[in-house]
Enzyme design. Structure first.
Site, PDB file in Angstrom:
ATOM      1  N   HIS A 120       0.825  -1.226   0.000  1.00 47.88           N
ATOM      2  CA  HIS A 120       0.000   0.000   0.000  1.00 47.88           C
ATOM      3  C   HIS A 120       0.856   1.272   0.000  1.00 47.88           C
ATOM      4  CE1 HIS A 120      -3.513  -2.438   0.557  1.00 47.88           C
ATOM      5  NE2 HIS A 120      -3.120  -2.880   1.739  1.00 47.88           N
ATOM      6  N   ASP A 156      -2.232 -11.029  -1.977  1.00 47.14           N
ATOM      7  CA  ASP A 156      -2.756 -10.499  -0.720  1.00 47.14           C
ATOM      8  C   ASP A 156      -4.255 -10.195  -0.878  1.00 47.14           C
ATOM      9  OD1 ASP A 156      -1.657  -9.079   1.971  1.00 47.14           O
ATOM     10  OD2 ASP A 156      -3.329  -7.922   1.140  1.00 47.14           O
TER      11      ASP A 156
HETATM   12 ZN    ZN Z   1      -3.578  -7.472   3.049  1.00 47.22          ZN
END
Ligand code: ZN
Length: 344
Positions: A120, A156
């Site tokens: 992220h 993920d």
């Molecule tokens: Zn994650």
């Protein structure tokens, strides 16, 4: 050349956002304890990483942002910065950079990087427990060393919005991202229509998985999207990342993978890598919010990837066909979009 290595440092425990936060550094120590109890250490050379330098961070991040991290001045509530986290965040980048170089230099064919996959993190912003984008630094470093094509597979549960942003206009990196439908999960990005820009158009493939998607849905996507695109793209190396958060018991997400499913992902990456890049894979794992499952999901991924004869079983098993029909629809929409570009 050795076969498998695992990059790990006990100092990873310093990557810790404090009591009450879902991301604690203790995960790494707990993982290593279970890893050794299961005698997995006999399959890997364990290699100690060093924190990267500021110059390495500048491959991806802005100077202003690096300074802000150094001073511990955060702007993301989920990712509370402190000055001490600067070294820990640089160590995680060091894990992934070293893992990349060990594979690129031909020291090992498969290298696991514990702590890597902070997807992220943006060029100039921390987000979602991620400070520096180690995946992007690893890939950029390999491109500087001569890699022409890198396939990054993100499994993920959350969309890799940082990795996507960094390589959005890049055609040296094919980014394939499987994640829970962004309408239902942080960071709310990663739709089918987001396929890159300019030279990078067609080099970002988002696969939003329906909540509940289990082993067969993942298997379908890997067979129908990952494998054919990998065969076309012919990467020099594959970077896979993502930890245990797509597991059905994870408290932060709503996906449905079982431990068998994690093993299958590893197996698929191994099989495809043998066909396209002489088996060279950098495999990074950091996520997971169900402490009891995390080490077993990580080890299942590694066992599949490196063909270790060890199987871990869930005490309860959900319907492994869950989400398969919806996933088939999503895959056909993606194929419709990429057909002309990738001829698959
Ligand atoms: Zn994650």
């Amino acid at each position: 050349m050795g076969e498998n290595a695992l990059v790990y440092s006990k100092d990873l425990k310093n990557y810790d956002f404090g009591p009450g936060h879902p991301f604690r550094g203790s995960r790494f120590l707990e993982f290593m304890k279970v890893f050794k109890e299961n005698r997995f250490d006999k399959y890997f050379d364990i290699i100690e990483p060093k924190p990267v330098t500021e110059e390495d961070l500048l491959l991806v991040h802005t100077k202003e942002y690096i300074n802000r991290v150094k001073e511990g001045k955060g702007i993301d509530l989920d990712t509370p910065l402190r000055p001490e986290l600067y070294d820990a965040a640089r160590l995680i980048v060091g894990v992934s950079k070293l893992a990349g170089e060990l594979v690129w230099n031909g020291d090992y064919r498969k290298v696991i990087g514990i702590g890597g996959g902070l997807h992220h993190a943006k060029r100039s912003r921390e987000a979602g427990f991620c400070i520096f984008n180690d995946v992007a630094v690893c890939a950029k470093n390999l491109i500087n060393k001569g890699a022409e094509r890198i396939l990054i597979l993100d499994t993920d549960a959350h969309a890799g919005d940082g990795t996507s942003e960094i390589f959005y206009s890049d055609n040296k990196v094919l980014f394939i991202d499987l994640h829970q439908d962004p309408r239902t999960l942080y960071p709310g990005k990663g739709f089918i229509e987001d396929m890159g820009v300019a030279n990078g158009w067609g080099y970002t493939i988002n696969v939003p998985m329906p909540p509940g998607a289990s082993d067969k849905a993942y298997e379908y996507v890997l067979n129908e999207i990952f494998e054919p695109l990998a065969l076309k793209f012919k990467p020099d190396v594959i970077i896979r990342y993502g930890g245990s958060d797509p597991h059905f018991s994870d408290p932060l997400t709503d996906l449905g993978l079982t431990l068998d499913g994690f093993r299958s992902i590893g197996e698929k990456v191994r099989e495809v890598s043998e066909r396209v890049c002489n088996g060279k894979v950098i495999d990074l794992m950091v996520s997971g919010y169900k402490n009891e499952v995390l080490p077993y999901a990580w080890m299942s991924l590694m066992a599949g990837l490196t063909n270790i004869n060890a199987e871990f079983k869930d005490s309860f098993k959900p319907d492994v066909y869950s989400g398969l029909d919806e996933t088939k629809n999503i895959v056909s929409k993606i194929k419709e979009k990429v057909r002309f570009y990738w001829d698959v």
